[in-house]
Write an enzyme that holds these catalytic residues in place. Structure first.
Site, PDB file in Angstrom:
ATOM      1  N   CYS A  38      -7.122  -6.360 -14.742  1.00 35.76           N
ATOM      2  CA  CYS A  38      -6.853  -5.424 -13.137  1.00 35.76           C
ATOM      3  C   CYS A  38      -5.617  -5.697 -12.973  1.00 35.76           C
ATOM      4  O   CYS A  38      -5.353  -4.770 -11.789  1.00 35.76           O
ATOM      5  CB  CYS A  38      -7.524  -5.037 -12.423  1.00 35.76           C
ATOM      6  SG  CYS A  38      -7.511  -6.306 -10.964  1.00 35.76           S
TER       7      CYS A  38
ATOM      8  N   HIS B 207       0.827  -1.143   0.433  1.00 36.81           N
ATOM      9  CA  HIS B 207       0.167   0.101   0.187  1.00 36.81           C
ATOM     10  C   HIS B 207       0.799   1.290   0.091  1.00 36.81           C
ATOM     11  O   HIS B 207       0.478   2.050  -0.923  1.00 36.81           O
ATOM     12  CB  HIS B 207      -1.139  -0.050   1.056  1.00 36.81           C
ATOM     13  CG  HIS B 207      -2.190  -0.807   0.587  1.00 36.81           C
ATOM     14  ND1 HIS B 207      -2.621  -1.729   0.616  1.00 36.81           N
ATOM     15  CD2 HIS B 207      -3.523  -0.039   0.325  1.00 36.81           C
ATOM     16  CE1 HIS B 207      -3.707  -2.296   0.285  1.00 36.81           C
ATOM     17  NE2 HIS B 207      -4.017  -1.028   0.130  1.00 36.81           N
TER      18      HIS B 207
END
Ligand code: PEP
Ligand code: MG
Length: 752
Positions: free
Chosen positions: A683, A372
């Site tokens: 994706c 992240h």
């Protein structure tokens, strides 16, 4: 006997004599020098060098050379793994190159003058399991060394290893710490590239020492008055407001959230009141701040709850800011605009603070980052390098540093030539970014491919629109969760999703529900520590366990999508049809509740799943009957299919996107979707990697969702290929059973 081999035998005898000699010699450097002279002579090589490894400094250093410039001795350093020398040392393998200068990974040191030596043969020097260094021979002629040289040089090195080891230990012993520090100013560090880009600026070192003001009194602080205290608080409030304003523009998701805790603390009567009380009792203002800060920090730090412990950091941050503001000067001296931050550790919230303060790039001097932090830095276009070089933290503040985020190179006090080179490159890249995109993507044989954008932050939407993304294939909703101190409410999420829908007008948008847990842990969620977080309570599992959080997110999504046409909601990390049905039922329940409450919402959203786990493969037909669409998350799909941690650099060789099992898995998903007539897209990052696009299209995938900056490259790739070729190629790829043969097929693709 072959001429070369008999020479090699002679060499062995000479070296053994040399080894005897050294035991009586007190001059270690001359032993090394004699060794390189002799080897160079025998191999008829103009260059022979020895690099020794220093355990303490974790570096290889050129210690003796015949043929390179003598002044390069003791000034050329490499880390294990760096360049061909470092590679040979790290992998304990012989490296032989016929044209080293053109070999990927070759490191060129101007000070050594090795540009004209093409042939390169490097052998690790080891004793048992102990790595000692490497011996290198180089030659002007290309392809000069052959296998017999490899054998001979390995024999020579084996013979020499014992003596060299002794020499190395003695040299290390005789070197005082001071010697090494003075003689080796850090000038270059090879790190790993995490987020590309080029940045140059003055360093801000974030190693905890900056906080020392909170623990060590500063000079003349006893001259400050209560009046100065009031001014420092006012200045602090002004600074925080400015920072917040900057955030609101750049990161609407986090508007006013990052510094909420700071404002709350400042508003706490007890906090400021206690300080004032202490001053009234005769404490100097700075002293009073320190004492109150210490008390608060101790209370928060001892909490069993992670989110409370995080507050200790907020108190520390705030008090350091107040103390710094006692001195007159620029507002917010915390980070100079345009600086490069060198940090020990970074959290997602740090990335936001850096960006809002105008930091240009980040170098992490130890440890790693979660995916992240990486995704966030990429979304904010903040170059990031992991350098694993603690010495970087010891650099003086305001040292000029140039970061090459493409290669992971860090230049300290770079030379003018280097700077000019990078400035030119940056200009060229900037020009390339103004590339114009076609509205519609077609292959050469006119097959339509849809290119969508992956969005993590609202600030990326303008770029996606500018680059003509046809919609959003993946909106990672966890970012508003990650960058704040508490779970966002339904109302807060609603505002964020609404902004996204407004910005994308009528284009299709697929929202992914919260993908938290695992390494994407939310500090405030207080989930128990798990031994295997990647196999733990993450993603949809977390949402289904915490239905209240799940429902508030779904409600916010459904409400924000009211009146929109092509909206999808998908669930991450689905492992069974049961999980999918439960998640789908929760959506239905939310719709019913919203209807009862007479709130506007969208009842026609498509419901799909991300395929990220191999367990889905065996029940694809059932999924296809229940789902409106599939989206393949190759990042996790590969990780779980091959049990290879996607964020672990050491697993890079095991994380193989073209592995036959991965290929066939993707092929099966595409076929099932086609058979049942539902949409399927990719994706994960495979969708933006040039070499995998022909396969993905070849198995029938027609929608790729990629980070906006990759859109031009992906469009170019698609527009330069024929779908008929891709189909043939994919068919061949699916027949492969081994990694090796799959690699051969992968490399056989020839773009038109
Ligand atoms: C994936 O796993 O491929 C994916 C797109 O999800 P994330 O990278 O957010 O885990
Ligand atoms: Mg994933």
């Amino acid at each position: 006997m072959h001429k070369k081999e008999s020479d090699h035998l002679n060499l062995l005898f000479s070296i053994s004599e040399l080894a005897d000699l050294v035991t009586g010699s007190s001059d270690l450097e001359s032993f090394l020098q004699l060794s390189v002279d002799l080897v160079a002579r025998h191999f008829n090589a103009p260059v022979c060098s020895i690099y020794l490894y220093n355990e303490k400094l974790k570096k290889l250093t050129l210690k003796a050379t015949k043929g390179l410039k003598p002044e390069a001795i003791n000034t050329i350093h490499m880390k294990p793994g760096e360049g061909l020398v470092g590679k040979s040392f790290e992998t304990l393998t012989i490296v032989r190159e016929g044209n080293a200068v053109n070999t990927p990974g070759f490191l060129y040191f101007k000070e050594a003058g090795e540009e004209s030596f093409h042939s390169f043969l490097c052998v690790p020097i080891k004793r048992g399991v102990e790595r000692i260094g490497v011996l290198v021979v180089q030659h002007r002629e290309m392809d000069y060394f052959d296998v017999s040289d490899e054998r001979a040089i390995r024999a020579v090195v084996t013979q020499l290893a014992g003596s060299i080891e002794n020499a190395r230990l003695l040299i290390e012993l005789s070197q005082t710490r001071e010697d090494t520090e003075v003689s080796e100013p850090l000038s270059f560090v090879k790190g790993s590239a995490v987020i590309g880009g080029y940045a140059m600026g003055k360093t801000v070192i974030l190693d905890g020492k900056r906080r020392s003001i909170l623990y060590d009194p500063m000079q003349f602080e006893d001259t400050f008055t209560k009046q100065d205290f009031v001014k420092a608080i006012e200045k602090t409030i002004r600074e925080l407001k400015d920072l917040q304003k900057g955030f609101a523009q750049r990161l609407p998701e986090s508007a006013s959230l990052i510094f909420t805790a700071h404002f709350m603390i400042l508003k706490d009567k007890n906090f400021i009141g206690k300080m004032e009380g202490m001053m009234d009792e005769g404490n100097f203002p700075c002293e009073a701040i320190r004492k109150v800060a210490a008390k608060y920090i101790a209370i928060f730090s001892s909490s069993p709850h992670a989110y409370m412990r995080e507050k200790a950091q907020d108190v520390e941050d705030l008090c350091v800011r107040i103390l710094n503001n006692f001195e007159a000067g620029d507002e917010d001296k915390h980070y100079e605009k345009g600086s490069i931050a060198i940090a020990r550790q970074v959290y997602p919230s740090d990335i936001l603070k850096f960006v809002s303060a105008g930091i240009q790039g980040v170098i992490l001097a130890s440890g790693g980052v979660t995916s992240h932090v990486t995704i966030l830095a990429r979304s904010l276009q903040l170059p990031l390098i992991i350098a694993e070089e603690p010495e970087l933290l010891a650099l003086p503040e305001n040292t000029t540093v140039l970061m090459d985020g493409e290669l992971g190179n860090v230049y300290i006090n770079p030379e003018k030539d280097t700077v000019t080179l990078f400035e030119t490159r940056a200009r060229v890249e900037q020009q390339a970014q103004t590339i114009s995109m076609e509205k519609i993507t077609l292959t050469l044989d006119n097959e339509r491919v849809v290119l969508l954008a992956n969005i993590n932050l609202l600030s990326e939407v303008p770029l996606a629109r500018q680059l003509k993304a046809e919609g959003i294939g993946l909106y990672r909703t966890e970012f508003p969760f990650l960058i704040r101190a508490t779970f966002p409410s339904e109302a807060e999420q609603y505002v964020i999703y609404q902004k996204l829908f407004d910005a994308m007008k009528e284009s299709p948008i697929t929202l992914r529900t919260l993908d938290a847990g695992g390494e994407k842990a939310l500090a405030y969620s207080d989930s128990p520590v798990e031994a295997n977080p990647e196999l733990g309570l993450r993603s949809i599992r977390f949402s289904l366990k915490h239905k209240d959080i799940f429902e508030s997110q779904l409600r916010a999504m459904l409400r924000a999508a009211a009146g929109k046409k092509r909206v999808g909601i998908m669930f991450p990390l689905i492992s069974s049809i049961d999980e999918f049905l439960e998640a789908k039922l929760t959506v239905r329940n939310c719709m019913d509740a919203l209807m009862e409450e007479q709130l506007e919402y969208n009842r026609n959203v498509a419901i799909g799943l991300m395929i990220e786990l191999p367990s889905v493969l065996e029940t694809l037909d059932e999924f296809a009957k229940e789902a409106d669409f599939f989206s393949i998350g190759t990042n996790d799909f590969i990780q779980y299919m091959l049990a290879a941690d996607r964020a672990n650099k050491m697993m890079a060789d095991h994380y193989i996107p073209y592995h036959p099992a991965v290929n066939r898995g993707i092929g099966k998903i595409a076929a099932a979707a086609q058979y049942h007539g539902i949409d399927v897209s990719v994706c994960g990052e495979m969708a933006h990697e040039k070499e995998y696009i022909p396969f993905l299209l070849g198995v029938g995938i027609r929608t790729l969702s990629v980070d906006p900056q990759f859109l031009p490259m992906v469009q170019q790739t698609v527009m330069n290929m024929k779908m008929s070729d891709a189909k043939e190629y994919a068919k061949k790829m699916l027949l492969q059973t081994s990694v090796k043969s799959a690699k051969a097929v992968l490399e056989s693709w020839k773009p038109i």
